[in-house]
Design a protein around this motif. Structure first.
Motif, PDB file in Angstrom:
ATOM      1  N   ILE A 113      54.171  42.477  33.216  1.00  0.00           N
ATOM      2  CA  ILE A 113      54.481  42.920  34.579  1.00  0.00           C
ATOM      3  C   ILE A 113      53.843  44.277  34.877  1.00  0.00           C
ATOM      4  N   ASP A 114      53.957  44.683  36.143  1.00  0.00           N
ATOM      5  CA  ASP A 114      53.632  46.022  36.616  1.00  0.00           C
ATOM      6  C   ASP A 114      52.187  46.439  36.381  1.00  0.00           C
ATOM      7  N   PHE A 115      51.260  45.728  37.006  1.00  0.00           N
ATOM      8  CA  PHE A 115      49.859  46.144  36.936  1.00  0.00           C
ATOM      9  C   PHE A 115      49.131  45.659  38.174  1.00  0.00           C
ATOM     10  N   GLY A 116      47.836  46.031  38.268  1.00  0.00           N
ATOM     11  CA  GLY A 116      47.026  45.518  39.372  1.00  0.00           C
ATOM     12  C   GLY A 116      47.058  46.409  40.588  1.00  0.00           C
ATOM     13  N   ALA A 117      47.568  45.876  41.658  1.00  0.00           N
ATOM     14  CA  ALA A 117      47.489  46.549  42.955  1.00  0.00           C
ATOM     15  C   ALA A 117      48.118  47.925  42.935  1.00  0.00           C
ATOM     16  N   VAL A 118      49.304  48.045  42.351  1.00  0.00           N
ATOM     17  CA  VAL A 118      50.002  49.320  42.382  1.00  0.00           C
ATOM     18  C   VAL A 118      49.169  50.404  41.718  1.00  0.00           C
ATOM     19  N   LYS A 119      48.564  50.101  40.592  1.00  0.00           N
ATOM     20  CA  LYS A 119      47.823  51.116  39.856  1.00  0.00           C
ATOM     21  C   LYS A 119      46.548  51.536  40.581  1.00  0.00           C
ATOM     22  N   GLN A 120      45.830  50.560  41.135  1.00  0.00           N
ATOM     23  CA  GLN A 120      44.597  50.909  41.838  1.00  0.00           C
ATOM     24  C   GLN A 120      44.901  51.748  43.080  1.00  0.00           C
TER      25      GLN A 120
ATOM     26  N   THR B 219      43.759  40.058  43.761  1.00  0.00           N
ATOM     27  CA  THR B 219      43.587  39.939  42.307  1.00  0.00           C
ATOM     28  C   THR B 219      44.907  39.604  41.631  1.00  0.00           C
ATOM     29  N   LEU B 220      45.945  40.319  42.031  1.00  0.00           N
ATOM     30  CA  LEU B 220      47.263  40.077  41.462  1.00  0.00           C
ATOM     31  C   LEU B 220      47.756  38.668  41.799  1.00  0.00           C
ATOM     32  N   TYR B 221      47.460  38.220  42.996  1.00  0.00           N
ATOM     33  CA  TYR B 221      47.849  36.859  43.410  1.00  0.00           C
ATOM     34  C   TYR B 221      47.154  35.815  42.529  1.00  0.00           C
ATOM     35  N   ASN B 222      45.870  35.993  42.293  1.00  0.00           N
ATOM     36  CA  ASN B 222      45.113  35.031  41.474  1.00  0.00           C
ATOM     37  C   ASN B 222      45.610  35.001  40.027  1.00  0.00           C
ATOM     38  N   LEU B 223      45.933  36.177  39.498  1.00  0.00           N
ATOM     39  CA  LEU B 223      46.443  36.221  38.128  1.00  0.00           C
ATOM     40  C   LEU B 223      47.758  35.462  38.019  1.00  0.00           C
TER      41      LEU B 223
ATOM     42  N   GLU C  29      44.372  45.371  49.800  1.00  0.00           N
ATOM     43  CA  GLU C  29      44.177  43.943  49.994  1.00  0.00           C
ATOM     44  C   GLU C  29      43.401  43.322  48.840  1.00  0.00           C
ATOM     45  N   ILE C  30      42.347  44.006  48.375  1.00  0.00           N
ATOM     46  CA  ILE C  30      41.548  43.486  47.259  1.00  0.00           C
ATOM     47  C   ILE C  30      42.405  43.339  46.007  1.00  0.00           C
ATOM     48  N   GLU C  31      43.175  44.388  45.719  1.00  0.00           N
ATOM     49  CA  GLU C  31      43.987  44.363  44.502  1.00  0.00           C
ATOM     50  C   GLU C  31      45.140  43.373  44.610  1.00  0.00           C
TER      51      GLU C  31
END
Length: 572
Positions: free
Chosen positions: A156-163, A64-68, A59-61
């Motif tokens: 593309i392809d960063f943030g939530a998935v990686k964390q 973050t991705l949503y804000n970016l 949820e946190i990540e």
């Protein structure tokens, strides 16, 4: 998964990719009342167990991705995130385009100018990411999408998935120090040990640009005994660009730029994205957004090169930096931009010499005329009615002996004139192709040069043999697209390297194709732009038109200068 509907809304239609911790799919949004249904991207994570820590981090990540995505138009928007049947899902905006991996081929490495633009484009969006305290951790060509609609790069392809991947990995028994998220070749040592930093992303950008310049995949490049990447022997670039890229890919993260913004500032300092513009009877500079950065105050102004621009004031020429401050006072009767060798030719008291970026004479004024230094470190100069070649110390490498001369081009040949005929010499001054032509042009990467004989133009190879027989009234050299403007029966068209017209003769005037794949053409005293198929991208409507650079082209409409973008829209 194909055909499955998530949350009674997102229908999976195609698999896009698969990794160790999840899969990526293309889906249609069934809730939108339109045909065809708009597409979106679905990322599915498959943890063995849904634990509170995983859900909390997910949820946190996702936030973050949503804000970016909400605050930058070069990052895909997050449309939804949820858990369903013990699986975690992210729904993201679909980007219609292709990733940079399709563009960066070994057959067609980027020019230095295009590589600088790519470097700046990536760093600008990555600066926003770093300023939001986010590390991407997988910068590579496959994660940079070129949007089909406007040509912008999307990260593309960063943030939530990686964390979440990190947590899933540690849950299986690995320690955080051994969890490496990234791709071989684009991932520096500290990231491979599970300790990424903003400078780790800078490394990925540097390796991407090295690939763009050399056409070589990063993991195929050698390293020295200190772990430093050996890349400069594969391509010739300016010292300024080489210095920036080398610092970006240092083995020790402490020797790199700290983050994307620091790297971007270094790029902009050396390669200032400002363009001259005439407003009334004075010149100033705008940036690539069309904002006036340096007010109109000069009598004339040229492009920036090596961080400095040549400007004229009170009938004298000097050099300013990107703030408009004079770095080299206006002392010269005429001046040109700095070459990659960081030398500029200047005229004073009817003699030409060369200065460095501090304004100091490296070669004192002594020549009747002088050209710039080319990559081989030689410049053509004229003295006492004869032409020869000097090196960057001012020493004669080829003594003045020719009636006329031009600069060296690949493969180390220069056109020279003697007894009213042109031929080609090598860097020792020896004739490789004897003087026999009425006029000549330089050789290009196709190994062809335009020449004129008996009032007709054709093309020779480096042995002097005609590959395309003389048949045209006038002809320019070939560009990287393999096309050259050629005039016949008072009309211009474009031929290929076999001499066949690919774009039929129909224009009153025509110029070279640029790296962006556009060429300027004129019909009925108006200029426009065509692509390599001959199709108009921007219709003939301008009184004058210059080539595109940094996504902008200078045109004149009713005696007023404007900059346009690649759609023909007015930037300024």
């Amino acid at each position: 998964m194909i055909g499955k509907i998530l949350r009674q809304r997102y229908q999976i239609i195609e698999q896009l990719g698969q990794g160790g911790f999840g899969e990526t799919y293309l889906a249609e949004d069934l809730d939108i009342p339109a045909q065809p249904k708009p597409k979106c991207v679905v990322k599915r994570l498959q943890p063995q167990v849904i634990e509170p820590d995983i859900l909390r981090l997910f949820e946190i990540e996702a936030k973050t991705l949503y804000n970016l995505g909400q605050n930058h138009n070069q990052i895909p928007k997050l449309l939804a995130y949820f858990e369903e049947n013990s699986e975690l899902y992210l729904i993201q905006e679909f980007i219609d385009g292709q990733d940079l991996d399709k563009e960066l081929t070994s057959e067609k490495p980027l020019s230095e100018g295009d590589a600088i633009k790519l470097l700046r484009d990536i760093l600008e969006v990555l600066t926003f990411v770093h300023q939001n305290n986010v590390i991407h951790r997988d910068i590579k060509p496959q994660n940079l999408m070129r949007c089909r609609e406007d040509g912008k790069l999307m990260l593309i392809d960063f943030g939530a998935v990686k964390q979440v991947r990190t947590v899933l990995a540690t849950a299986t028994g690995q320690t955080s120090r051994t969890v490496s998220i990234g791709t071989q070749g684009y991932m520096p040592s500290e990231q491979a040990l599970g300790k990424p930093k903003p400078s780790s992303d800078v490394y990925g950008v540097g390796m991407t640009v090295i690939q763009a310049l050399t056409g070589i995949l990063p993991h195929l490049l050698l390293e020295d005994k200190e772990g430093e990447v050996l890349w400069q022997n594969h391509v010739q670039v300016s010292d300024a660009l080489a210095e920036i890229i080398t610092r970006m890919v240092r083995y020790d993260w402490r020797q790199r730029y700290a983050d994307a913004n620091e790297a971007l500032q270094a790029v902009n300092k050396c390669f200032v994205p400002l363009r001259p513009i005439k407003i009334g009877d004075k010149y100033g500079y705008i940036n690539t957004s069309g904002k006036l950065v340096i007010p109109p105050q000069m009598d004339d102004a040229k492009e920036f090169c090596e961080g400095l621009a040549v400007v004229k004031i009170n009938n004298k020429w000097g050099y300013i930096d990107s703030s408009g401050k004079f770095i080299i006072p206006p002392l010269f009767d005429l001046a040109w931009g700095f070459s990659p060798k960081k030398l500029a030719r200047v005229l004073i008291n009817e003699k030409w010499g060369y200065i460095d970026t501090s304004g100091k004479y490296v070669i004192p004024p002594q020549f009747d005329f002088a050209y710039w230094f080319t990559d081989n470190g030689l410049a053509a100069i004229k003295i006492n009615a004869k032409w020869g070649y000097i090196d960057t110390s001012g020493k004669y490498v080829i003594s003045p002996q020719f009636d006329d001369a031009y600069w060296f081009t690949e493969p180390g040949l220069a056109p020279v004139k003697i007894d009213n005929k042109w031929g080609y010499i090598d860097t020792s001054g020896k004739f490789v192709i004897p003087p026999q032509f009425d006029s000549t042009g330089g050789f290009t990467e196709q190994g062809l040069a335009p020449v004129k004989i008996n009032d007709k133009c054709g093309y020779i190879d480096t042995s002097g043999k005609f590959v395309i027989p003389p048949q045209f009234d006038f002809a320019y050299w070939f560009t990287e697209q393999g096309l050259a403007p050629a005039k016949i029966d008072d009309k211009w068209g474009y031929i290929n390297t076999s001499g066949k017209y690919v774009i039929s003769p129909q224009f009153d005037d025509a110029r070279l194709f640029t790296a962006q794949g556009l060429a300027r053409v004129q019909i009925n005293d108006k200029w426009g732009y065509i692509d390599t198929s001959g199709k108009y991208v921007i219709s003939t409507q301008f009184d004058t038109a210059e080539l595109f650079f940094e996504g902008m082209a200078l045109v004149t409409i009713d005696r007023q200068q404007h900059y346009i973008d690649k759609t023909g829209g007015i930037i300024y």
